[in-house]
Design an enzyme around this catalytic site. Structure first.
Site, PDB file in Angstrom:
ATOM      1  N   CYS A 142       0.885  -1.292   0.022  1.00 56.92           N
ATOM      2  CA  CYS A 142       0.176  -0.054  -0.012  1.00 56.92           C
ATOM      3  C   CYS A 142       0.721   1.128   0.006  1.00 56.92           C
ATOM      4  CB  CYS A 142      -0.754  -0.051   1.298  1.00 56.92           C
ATOM      5  SG  CYS A 142      -1.837   1.412   1.497  1.00 56.92           S
ATOM      6  N   GLU A 172      -5.380   7.760   8.746  1.00 57.58           N
ATOM      7  CA  GLU A 172      -4.970   8.860   7.750  1.00 57.58           C
ATOM      8  C   GLU A 172      -3.425   8.983   7.555  1.00 57.58           C
ATOM      9  OE1 GLU A 172      -4.492  10.948   4.797  1.00 57.58           O
ATOM     10  OE2 GLU A 172      -6.593  10.066   5.107  1.00 57.58           O
ATOM     11  N   TYR A 178      -5.063   5.657  -9.650  1.00 58.59           N
ATOM     12  CA  TYR A 178      -6.372   4.883  -8.901  1.00 58.59           C
ATOM     13  C   TYR A 178      -7.494   5.278  -9.740  1.00 58.59           C
ATOM     14  CZ  TYR A 178      -3.857   2.636  -5.018  1.00 58.59           C
ATOM     15  OH  TYR A 178      -3.014   2.171  -4.159  1.00 58.59           O
TER      16      TYR A 178
END
Length: 359
Positions: A83, A178, A226
């Site tokens: 990620c 976050e 993305y």
């Protein structure tokens, strides 16, 4: 709308045998109206990818009476090497010298079922230290999945089960998920115990420039890949791809004049850009259809990426096997057979030319 995959029961042929309705092997599509549980579900009715905001937004602070003070050994970082958002946090942990104060655990790269009671696919921990190289069982809660951590922190949680997760061992809850806020905490709030406290990746004199750069880099590049890869209609894909390459061209021009994206000083903006660039040729060019130009076609950016990779501690945050296995193996709507390309196996430890900007 969230779509999950279940095993198929048939392959339908039309009456004239020329009209065939294909169901992909081992996959059929079942759609339910519920909150998105992973990024791949976040597609609007127009076919465009729309990322939702993170939900746990507490802050570790040195301020008096802070609920979450910066204590050594109190917090744990859960990541996936695959990620890019989690890798930002891991990069800060390494280059700020916080590994002794904040331990981390990495999940397995390929999504698996997170519960027997439903069909959600997400990040899971290996059952043993030897099951998956580069991944470890949860050492704190014995959780099988990242989802279980979210449910421990909030019994009625109904959002995405994402990494990174910054966990408070004392209060047994998620402090923050976050990445852009976690790296700010790591930059300043642990400086009393950081081994590289002098490194400031968000210095006051550059903050306005860093914020402005972060905005267009996120929209066009970090999230832009993305928006290309998860688009479900041609129009949104082309719009995202045009924006992506405009932003990459802008980076190439800037990096032809200076060593880093905000001048000749390494900053937060460089770490945020790096985590996307390091994945570009290996994953995004193929998997997300970002193939108009490769990173290697941009000499300034390519050498810049090698420069960042070679900062002490940074290379250990890049596990290309995890990266490739995750993307190609976890998105069946994009790559239904889970085939992983062999190349290009770029050597980012090879010499670069960025020293030409050194003072």
């Amino acid at each position: 709308m969230i779509c999950v995959f279940t095993k198929p029961h048939l392959l339908a042929l039309g009456p004239n045998k020329n009209n065939i309705s294909f169901i992909l092997p081992q996959l059929s599509l079942k759609c339910n109206l519920q909150m998105a549980r992973s990024a791949i579900d976040e597609t609007s009715d127009t076919g465009a990818f729309k990322r939702t905001a993170s939900t746990f937004r507490n802050f570790i602070s040195k301020e008096p009476n802070s609920q979450f003070p910066p204590e050594s050994g109190r917090y744990h970082l859960y990541v996936s090497y695959a990620c890019p958002w989690a890798s930002r946090c891991l990069a800060y942990l390494k280059i700020k010298g916080l590994e002794k104060a904040i331990a981390f655990t990495s999940v397995k790269p390929i999504w698996e079922r997170t519960k027997e009671s439903d069909e959600h696919m997400g990040w899971v921990f290996p059952a043993s230290e030897t099951e998956e190289a580069g991944a470890e069982p949860d050492p704190l809660n014995g959780a099988r999945s990242i989802r279980e951590l979210y449910e421990l922190a909030s019994t009625n949680y109904a959002g995405k089960y994402t990494v990174p997760v910054l966990w408070d061992k004392k209060l047994k809850t998620i402090v923050n998920n976050e990445s852009s806020e976690i790296i700010r905490m790591f930059n300043t709030e642990f400086n009393d115990i950081a081994e590289n406290a002098a490194l400031d990746l968000y210095p006051s004199q550059l903050q306005a420039q860093i914020d402005e750069t972060n905005e267009w880099v996120y929209d066009g590049i970090n999230n832009g890949v993305y928006k290309c890869g998860f688009a479900r209609k041609q129009g949104p894909y082309e719009e995202a791809a045009i924006q992506l390459y405009e932003a990459l061209d802008k980076c190439e021009e800037i990096l032809g004049r200076q060593r880093y994206i905000c001048g000749n000083t390494l900053s937060e903006a460089d770490i945020k850009l790096f985590v996307t660039l390091i994945r570009f040729d290996e994953v995004y060019a193929v998997h997300f259809k970002c193939n108009k130009k490769l990173l290697r076609d941009y000499p300034n950016m390519f050498n810049y990426t090698k420069d960042i990779f070679q900062i002490p501690g940074m290379s250990s945050t890049v596990n290309m096997q995890h990266i490739k296995r995750h993307y190609y193996g976890s998105h069946p709507t994009v790559n239904p057979f889970g085939i992983i390309p062999l190349g290009p196996d770029i050597d980012y430890s090879s010499p670069h030319d960025r020293n030409r900007f050194s003072s």
